[in-house]
Every structure is written in structure tokens, then in C-alpha cells.
Design a protein around this motif. Structure first.
Motif, short mmCIF file in Angstrom:
data_model
loop_
_atom_site.label_atom_id
_atom_site.label_comp_id
_atom_site.label_asym_id
_atom_site.label_seq_id
_atom_site.Cartn_x
_atom_site.Cartn_y
_atom_site.Cartn_z
N CYS A 17 0.84 -1.19 0.00
CA CYS A 17 0.00 0.00 0.00
C CYS A 17 0.88 1.25 0.00
O CYS A 17 1.79 1.36 0.80
CB CYS A 17 -0.91 -0.01 1.22
SG CYS A 17 -1.85 1.52 1.38
N ASN A 19 -0.09 4.18 0.74
CA ASN A 19 -0.51 5.12 1.78
C ASN A 19 0.03 4.71 3.15
O ASN A 19 0.58 5.53 3.86
CB ASN A 19 -2.03 5.21 1.80
CG ASN A 19 -2.52 6.25 2.78
OD1 ASN A 19 -2.18 7.42 2.68
ND2 ASN A 19 -3.30 5.82 3.75
N CYS A 20 -0.13 3.43 3.50
CA CYS A 20 0.29 3.01 4.85
C CYS A 20 1.48 2.04 4.81
O CYS A 20 1.94 1.61 5.85
CB CYS A 20 -0.88 2.40 5.60
SG CYS A 20 -1.43 0.80 4.95
N CYS A 35 -6.43 -1.15 -0.16
CA CYS A 35 -5.77 -1.65 1.04
C CYS A 35 -6.80 -1.95 2.13
O CYS A 35 -7.65 -1.11 2.41
CB CYS A 35 -4.77 -0.59 1.49
SG CYS A 35 -4.02 -0.92 3.08
N CYS A 38 -6.13 0.72 5.37
CA CYS A 38 -6.46 2.15 5.32
C CYS A 38 -7.46 2.45 4.21
O CYS A 38 -7.87 3.58 4.04
CB CYS A 38 -5.20 2.98 5.13
SG CYS A 38 -4.43 2.77 3.52
ZN LIG Z 1 -2.96 1.10 3.28
#
Ligand SMILES: [Zn+2]
Ligand SMILES: [Zn+2]
Length: 111
Positions: A17, A19-20, A35, A38
Motif C-alpha cells: 500500500c 498510503n500506509c 488496502c 487504510c
Molecule cells: Zn494502506
């Protein structure tokens, strides 16, 4: 569904992911493109599953919908181009279920 005629019909890899940074496993059934931790996605499809979009922007979950046939669907908005996308939620997946808590924090369906 055929795996031989269309190039991307059955592409279903795991991914990290963006983002995270957590590792996301592929779904057993269907194509995961967001994901579970998140709920962020990536703008890779022009049409669901084609992985043919050059944008590659991060897609933020903004809402969810509930549809009798498809069930729970997440709605995303791309941070790069503003494009919208939808993906079936995988909150019932055995391996890595989507965070139901996070889904419920998104905007509720209007109907
Ligand atoms: Zn994520
Ligand atoms: Zn985009």
C-alpha cells in the motif's frame, strides 16, 4: 471469465500500500485494488480490472454504497486527477478483511 484472451482479466497480485506501506495479499476471489488497512486504492484502472490507467495516483476512500446485488462498494477519489472509482469491499475476506470500522467512518449511503 477467460484468462487467455484479455491481457488483464485475471491480474490479481498482492501489493504494498502506498498510503500506509503495509503488505496487501491478493484476494482469493475477485480483484482487490484497495488496502484493507487504510482502504486507499491506486488509480490504475480505466475500467475495472484493466490496469490500463497511466495516472497511478493515490485514491482516497470517500464514501461507501450498498447495492443489493454487489453488496458493499467503496467509492474512491483520485488525489492526482480527481477521477472517481468504485471497488467492491472485501470486508468478508478470509485472509485480510477490509477494516469494517473504517468503512463505517466514510460517508453513508444517501438512500
Ligand atoms: Zn494502506
Ligand atoms: Zn487519477
Amino acid at each position: 471469465m477467460s484468462t487467455s484472451t484479455a491481457r488483464f482479466t485475471h491480474l490479481n497480485p498482492g501489493f504494498i500500500c502506498e498510503n500506509c506501506q503495509r503488505e496487501v495479499q491478493p484476494l482469493k476471489v475477485g480483484c482487490r485494488n484497495h488496502c484493507p488497512f487504510c482502504l486507499h486504492s491506486k488509480h490504475v484502472d480505466r475500467f475495472p480490472g484493466d490496469r490500463d490507467n497511466p495516472c497511478q495516483g493515490l485514491m482516497e476512500p470517500i464514501a461507501y454504497e450498498f447495492n443489493g446485488k454487489k453488496g458493499l462498494t467503496l467509492v474512491f477519489k483520485c488525489k492526482e486527477c480527481g477521477g472517481m472509482g468504485k471497488n467492491k469491499a472485501a470486508h468478508e475476506d478470509e485472509v485480510q478483511a477490509d477494516s469494517y470500522e473504517l468503512i463505517l467512518k466514510l460517508n453513508k449511503p444517501k438512500s
